[in-house]
Scaffold this active site. Structure first.
Site, mmCIF file in Angstrom:
data_model
loop_
_atom_site.group_PDB
_atom_site.id
_atom_site.type_symbol
_atom_site.label_atom_id
_atom_site.label_comp_id
_atom_site.label_asym_id
_atom_site.label_seq_id
_atom_site.Cartn_x
_atom_site.Cartn_y
_atom_site.Cartn_z
ATOM 1 C CB CYS A 159 -2.336 -3.976 -11.716
ATOM 2 S SG CYS A 159 -1.927 -3.099 -10.204
ATOM 3 C CB CYS A 165 -2.849 -0.189 -12.311
ATOM 4 S SG CYS A 165 -4.252 0.144 -11.015
ATOM 5 C CG HIS A 171 -3.755 -0.138 -7.543
ATOM 6 N ND1 HIS A 171 -4.297 -0.370 -7.930
ATOM 7 C CD2 HIS A 171 -3.793 0.088 -6.348
ATOM 8 C CE1 HIS A 171 -5.187 -1.223 -7.172
ATOM 9 N NE2 HIS A 171 -4.176 -0.927 -5.823
ATOM 10 C CE LYS A 220 -11.746 4.348 -3.884
ATOM 11 N NZ LYS A 220 -10.705 4.142 -5.171
#
Ligand code: MSP
Length: 659
Positions: A127, A144, A147, A296
């Site tokens: 990645c 991933c 991502h 987040k």
């Protein structure tokens, strides 16, 4: 021997602008550096930027910039931001600095010569965002996990570091040295990782794929893997292996990082050091993540918090104080402007600011703004002895917690002391001593209060350097000659010299209101917070305890002024001074807990209450109940059976409105 302390932050990638998360780690490191310096230690504080690798190369390319130019530009943003936040680093390192590059090559050569680097073939899922290979097991639906993009399968020959060779040794070391990685939960996480077989680490990238890196000294066809390069900043900055700073500071090295980069710091780095025969760092201190309104922080969500915006809205000291006061070390923290304001108003405006302003005003009024003589031990009464004891105990706890990087607890102890001094003033009532002409007693009380202010001002210096400076000025302390030993200040009482001129007035932390400029993310929450504050300013007109027949009619608009909401009791304890009362710590959905004093002791024990939902009148003006300030009221019913809490009968959350 000279005592030293060396503190580092991660070196930040230059593919993003500095935000709240970077600011937190760096402010925390700054406060630790100042804290240790104030104990007479020689300190070194290192921060910087991590500039090599795929990620940076790609970002530069996307912007049509040359990698070096791009790195120069973003690195400058970090370097120039820190002084604006009162961050006083000793070196700002860049992985493109020539001395760092030379150090990386020297280190690689050493490990290569020792036989711990070998050449081999490797194929795997790579990645680019994470700059690492993933095993199939680690992928989520082929993507991933960070991502959410499929990694590329890459097959290439590379150099590998024999990390697996040090697995058992490292496990033993971490087991035998509990202080090496802290908090405990992260130490355990690392031990768990080390129970699985550890792979060797691929430490090179062929130049055919990536040129932006430090060339391997033993093969010019390859550059160094970015983590192997970056971690070495911690010793290259000190001039490893011969540098004076290296000899002086490396034995006292403490790394501060967030949980995202635990593995490289807890596993790659110690094994690399071991392979090169370099002694290990002293301690790794790992903190959690800041979230924003429980989410987040990310560009996509548009909720990235910019430190300078907060500084200009609420002041630098408020920002620094909030970050260190709010984040429980090792856990995630939630950032909101409401939370910042709440903390500011409760701790700084109400408790600390008020203490300063009343003590200085009284010294002004009763002694013409000059410090009264030191009390004689023989003159001390019970309350005075208690205050002295409190000062010793709480400040000792402050030091212990700060030392362990538990700044939230440290500041809680300090605020407990502030509240203790406020209570001391309430109990000794200098105004009536003055009225009754008890001058000697009045002198003792104010001398003790001023000595307490001195301690508080000095103890706060690592956290809020500017406010601490102002407090010292207001106390007439000669800042030039004030060479403070924090440990001594916290264990021995130092009185202001008799006759010291102090300020007549102090307005350190005027109450603040939310300042909303941004639209969008979290708007709903902001809006309600704003309403609450506005309402909080208006006078509450409720009459307590009156029978319903006698209660005057009110308009609907009057009712609307009441900010009633659901609260969750997070903590409860008996009131120190009244059997009928309990002190509750209530989460009313504001991002912090508020203290409410409630007359519930006849029907509930503190244990009964923790975890319960209650109804809170949140915009009642703070008022003192037997020396403890209550920020709001918990509603209860006085029924025939006695007292009973008014509580919702469905699932609710703290902060839900009652209408
Ligand atoms: N370049 C590597 C570190 C190499 S150190 C030898 C890196 N850089 S980074 O820019 O991604 O920075 C990660 C660090 O920034 C975290 O470990 C933490 O210190 C800080 N934070 C970034 N976001 C954060 C939060 N949301 N909350 C708290 N700190 C966070 O990893």
């Amino acid at each position: 021997m000279e005592e030293t302390f060396y503190i580092t932050t991660p070196i930040y990638y230059v593919n993003a602008e500095p935000h709240l998360g970077h600011a937190y780690t760096t402010i925390l490191a700054d406060s630790l550096s100042r804290f240790h310096k104030m104990q007479g230690k020689r300190t070194f504080f290192l921060t910087g930027t991590d500039e090599h690798g795929d990620k940076i190369m790609q970002s530069a390319r996307e912007r049509g910039e040359d990698a070096q130019e791009y790195a120069d530009r973003v690195s400058r943003q970090f370097r120039e931001l820190w002084p604006e936040l009162n961050i006083d680093y000793d070196r700002f390192i860049r992985t493109t600095d020539p001395d760092h590059v030379a150090c990386v090559q020297r280190f690689l050569q050493l490990v290569y010569d020792n036989g711990d680097i070998y050449f081999g073939e490797y194929g795997g899922y790579y990645c680019f965002g994470c700059e690492r290979f993933f095993t199939e097991k680690e992928l989520e639906d082929g993507n991933c996990p960070d991502h959410q993009k499929p990694p590329e399968y890459i097959q290439e020959t590379n150099y590998f570091f024999r990390m697996s060779r040090y697995q058992e040794w490292l496990r033993g070391y971490i087991q035998d040295n509990p202080d090496f990685i802290q908090p405990e939960r992260y130490r355990r996480e690392v031990l768990a990782m080390l129970r699985e077989p550890l792979d060797d680490l691929c430490i090179s990238r062929p130049k055919s794929r990536l040129e932006w890196g430090i060339e391997l000294p033993f093969d010019s066809g390859y550059v160094t893997y970015v983590w192997f390069d970056a971690l070495l900043n911690y010793i290259s900055a000190l001039g490893w292996p011969e540098g004076e700073d290296y000899v002086r500071f490396w034995p006292a090295a403490h790394h501060l990082v967030a949980k995202d980069i635990l593995k490289p710091h807890a596993i790659f780095w110690p094994t690399m050091l071991r392979a090169a025969g370099v002694p290990l760092y002293r301690g790794l201190r790992v903190h959690g993540y800041w979230k924003v309104h429980e989410e987040k922080m990310s560009k996509t969500l548009g909720n990235v918090v910019r430190p300078l915006e907060l500084r200009s809205k609420y002041g630098l000291d408020a920002f620094r104080f909030f970050l260190l006061r709010e984040m429980q070390f090792g856990h995630d923290g939630n950032f909101s402007e409401e939370g910042l304001i709440g903390r500011f108003n409760a701790d700084l405006a109400n408790d600390l600011g008020n203490l300063f302003s009343r003590c200085l005003a009284m010294t002004g009024k009763y002694f013409g703004a000059s410090a009264p003589p030191h009390p004689d031990d023989l003159d001390l009464e019970r309350e005075d002895e208690e205050l002295l004891q409190l000062g010793r105990d709480y400040l000792e706890k402050y030091l212990q917690c700060f030392e362990a990087v538990h700044t939230a607890e440290a500041l809680e102890w300090l605020m407990e002391f502030v509240r203790g001094v406020n209570k001391y003033i309430d109990t000794t009532a200098p105004w009536s001593l003055y009225k009754q002409g008890y001058t000697q007693r009045l002198q003792t009380v104010l001398a003790l209060a001023l000595a307490s202010l001195r301690r508080i001002a000095l103890a706060l210096r690592p956290v809020m350097p500017d406010a601490s400076h102002t407090m010292c000025e207001q106390l007439g302390l000669d800042l030039g000659s004030l060479d403070v030993d924090l440990r001594q200040e916290c264990s021995e009482w130092v009185f202001l010299s008799e006759g010291t001129r102090v300020a007549k007035k102090s307005n350190l932390f005027p109450r603040q209101e939310l300042k909303l400029e941004r639209e969008g993310a979290g708007e709903g929450k902001h809006a309600s917070g704003q309403k609450k504050n506005k309402a909080g300013k208006e006078k509450a007109e409720s009459k307590q305890g009156s029978e319903s027949e006698q209660t005057p009619e009110i308009d609907f608009t009057d009712f609307q002024k009441l900010d009633m909401r659901v609260g969750r009791v997070e903590g409860a304890s008996p009131h120190p001074d009244a059997d009928r009362l309990l002190q509750l710590e209530v989460d009313a959905g504001e991002g912090y807990t508020r203290r409410i004093v409630a007359g519930l002791a006849e029907a509930y024990s503190p244990q009964d209450l923790v975890g319960r939902h209650v109804t809170v009148l949140a915009n009642l003006k703070p008022r003192k109940l037997r020396g403890v300030t209550s920020h709001g009221m918990v509603l209860a019913v006085h029924g025939e059976q006695g007292l009973s809490l008014l509580a919702p009968d469905q699932v609710v959350s703290p902060g839900d409105k009652i209408s």
